[in-house]
Enzyme design. Structure first.
Site, PDB file in Angstrom:
ATOM      1  N   LEU A  30      34.584  33.534  46.155  1.00 23.43           N
ATOM      2  CA  LEU A  30      33.344  32.649  45.817  1.00 23.43           C
ATOM      3  C   LEU A  30      32.996  32.056  47.063  1.00 23.43           C
ATOM      4  CD1 LEU A  30      34.066  31.661  42.197  1.00 23.43           C
ATOM      5  CD2 LEU A  30      32.878  33.820  42.837  1.00 23.43           C
ATOM      6  N   GLY A  33      26.821  30.210  47.607  1.00 19.84           N
ATOM      7  CA  GLY A  33      25.894  30.879  47.069  1.00 19.84           C
ATOM      8  C   GLY A  33      26.111  31.256  45.696  1.00 19.84           C
ATOM      9  N   HIS A  34      27.576  31.555  45.296  1.00 21.50           N
ATOM     10  CA  HIS A  34      27.971  31.700  43.933  1.00 21.50           C
ATOM     11  C   HIS A  34      27.835  30.421  43.125  1.00 21.50           C
ATOM     12  CE1 HIS A  34      30.197  35.118  45.764  1.00 21.50           C
ATOM     13  NE2 HIS A  34      29.647  35.865  44.767  1.00 21.50           N
ATOM     14  N   GLN A  58      31.166  50.727  42.224  1.00 31.27           N
ATOM     15  CA  GLN A  58      29.929  50.623  43.043  1.00 31.27           C
ATOM     16  C   GLN A  58      30.046  50.730  44.534  1.00 31.27           C
ATOM     17  OE1 GLN A  58      29.472  46.371  41.479  1.00 31.27           O
ATOM     18  NE2 GLN A  58      28.781  45.943  43.517  1.00 31.27           N
ATOM     19  N   ASP A 147      20.529  40.066  47.442  1.00 29.17           N
ATOM     20  CA  ASP A 147      20.614  41.425  46.882  1.00 29.17           C
ATOM     21  C   ASP A 147      19.261  41.705  46.112  1.00 29.17           C
ATOM     22  OD1 ASP A 147      23.652  41.975  47.792  1.00 29.17           O
ATOM     23  OD2 ASP A 147      23.774  40.357  46.557  1.00 29.17           O
ATOM     24  N   GLN A 150      19.356  45.188  43.932  1.00 23.45           N
ATOM     25  CA  GLN A 150      20.172  44.897  42.665  1.00 23.45           C
ATOM     26  C   GLN A 150      19.504  44.010  41.848  1.00 23.45           C
ATOM     27  OE1 GLN A 150      24.431  43.992  42.920  1.00 23.45           O
ATOM     28  NE2 GLN A 150      23.913  42.075  42.557  1.00 23.45           N
ATOM     29  N   SER A 182      27.815  35.387  51.984  1.00 17.59           N
ATOM     30  CA  SER A 182      28.438  36.630  51.730  1.00 17.59           C
ATOM     31  C   SER A 182      29.646  36.847  51.809  1.00 17.59           C
ATOM     32  CB  SER A 182      27.737  37.885  52.526  1.00 17.59           C
ATOM     33  OG  SER A 182      28.451  39.064  52.133  1.00 17.59           O
ATOM     34  N   SER A 183      30.163  37.239  50.659  1.00 22.99           N
ATOM     35  CA  SER A 183      31.930  37.330  50.875  1.00 22.99           C
ATOM     36  C   SER A 183      32.258  38.192  51.967  1.00 22.99           C
ATOM     37  CB  SER A 183      32.300  37.860  49.509  1.00 22.99           C
ATOM     38  OG  SER A 183      31.768  37.220  48.517  1.00 22.99           O
TER      39      SER A 183
HETATM   40  O1  PAF Z   1      26.448  41.094  43.246  1.00 26.63           O
HETATM   41  C1  PAF Z   1      27.506  41.362  43.127  1.00 26.63           C
HETATM   42  O2  PAF Z   1      28.650  40.574  43.157  1.00 26.63           O
HETATM   43  C2  PAF Z   1      27.886  42.675  42.206  1.00 26.63           C
HETATM   44  O3  PAF Z   1      27.198  43.803  42.547  1.00 26.63           O
HETATM   45  C3  PAF Z   1      27.829  42.385  40.585  1.00 26.63           C
HETATM   46  C4  PAF Z   1      26.569  42.097  40.184  1.00 26.63           C
HETATM   47  C5  PAF Z   1      28.892  41.425  40.330  1.00 26.63           C
HETATM   48  C6  PAF Z   1      28.250  43.724  39.922  1.00 26.63           C
HETATM   49  O4  PAF Z   1      29.456  44.121  40.244  1.00 26.63           O
END
Ligand code: PAF
Length: 284
Positions: A30, A33-34, A58, A147, A150, A182-183
């Site tokens: 984390l 951003g999270h 993914q 994202d 996404q 970003s991680s």
């Molecule tokens: O954005 C992310 O971290 C991932 O794509 C998610 C939404 C947790 C799905 O694995």
């Protein structure tokens, strides 16, 4: 903070909640951003569930699934600042048991941009998010605008499959020099980290031309490319000027909201960033 490692444990805790649940799905490692997503969820709901799961489906075969940074202890320490949080840390076996064979595919929106360069990526994202939605049953779910594709794919999935969930897009959190958090920034060496704000500089240069009246899609792509190509450590994967709603690549004269986006390799890291133009709000 309650940590649930199984679907059954999460369901038991979920059943105790009275009121609205905000959900923040993450792959861990984390950053600020999270935490911003968690703050928004906490402000707008009675309880918050954060999931931490590095979703194998993914990642492509040549991508960074095994190298993806993981540190659950650190993540839990960062989340301990939030009272009344439920953290869901399912195993891969629980999310993808033997004989798992059901996938969610958002057809058209998954095709361009990241979807074109990462075949199967959004099928994996939509599948895991749909499963997490079914387990957590939130009223609202929070995703970062970094994202952008996404976010569009998830919104479409929720509309198409009638999930009773409001999807909340949260503006990108940036470091002081503009680099989107970003991680994967953890892959950067100090020299690469110093080069990485070039993505945001390229987006800002295109925005400045747009604000000065430029409406030719290719001229904006050329502006971004020129800034990126001046940075020796940056290897451009793509730059795009697309319709913000459909994500179709724009040709000729722009009208309506547009999404500027890019993916750039710097050392081991493949970084993405974006900015929306032509709306009241600038997401940067
Ligand atoms: O954005 C992310 O971290 C991932 O794509 C998610 C939404 C947790 C799905 O694995």
């Amino acid at each position: 903070m309650i940590v649930c490692q199984t679907i059954e444990a999460l369901r038991l805790e979920r059943a105790k909640i009275v009121g609205a649940v905000g959900f923040v799905p993450t792959m861990g490692y984390l950053h600020e951003g999270h935490l911003e997503l968690v703050r928004r969820a906490a402000a707008e709901n009675d309880a918050v569930v954060v999931s931490i799961f590095v979703n194998p489906t993914q990642f492509g075969p040549n991508e960074d699934f095994s190298a993806y940074p993981r540190d659950l202890e650190r993540d839990l320490a960062m989340l301990s600042a939030f009272p009344e949080l439920i953290v869901f840390t399912p195993s891969a076996e629980a999310m993808y048991p033997q004989d798992f064979q059901t996938y969610v595919q958002v057809e058209r929106l998954s095709q361009g941009l990241e979807g074109e360069r990462r075949p199967g990526h959004f099928r994996g994202v939509a599948t895991v998010v749909a499963k997490l939605f079914n387990i957590v049953q939130p009223q609202r779910a929070y995703f970062g605008q970094k994202d952008a594709q996404q976010l569009a794919v998830i919104r479409q999935m929720v509309r198409d499959l009638a999930f009773p969930i409001a999807i909340v897009g949260v503006p990108t959190v940036r470091a002081a020099d503009g680099l989107a958090l970003s991680s994967r920034n953890s892959y950067l060496t100090p020299e690469e980290r110093a080069a990485a704000p070039v993505l945001y500089r390229a987006l800002c240069a295109a925005r400045a031309r747009y604000e000065a009246g430029e409406r030719d899609a290719e001229a904006l792509r050329a502006t971004m490319r020129a800034v990126l190509e001046a940075e020796p450590l940056a290897q451009v994967d793509y730059v795009s000027v697309a319709e913000a709603e459909t994500l179709r690549e724009c040709e000729g004269t722009l009208s309506g909201a547009v999404l500027l986006s890019m993916a750039v390799r710097i050392g081991r890291a493949r970084l993405i960033d974006n900015l929306t133009l032509g709306t009241d709000r600038h997401f940067c």
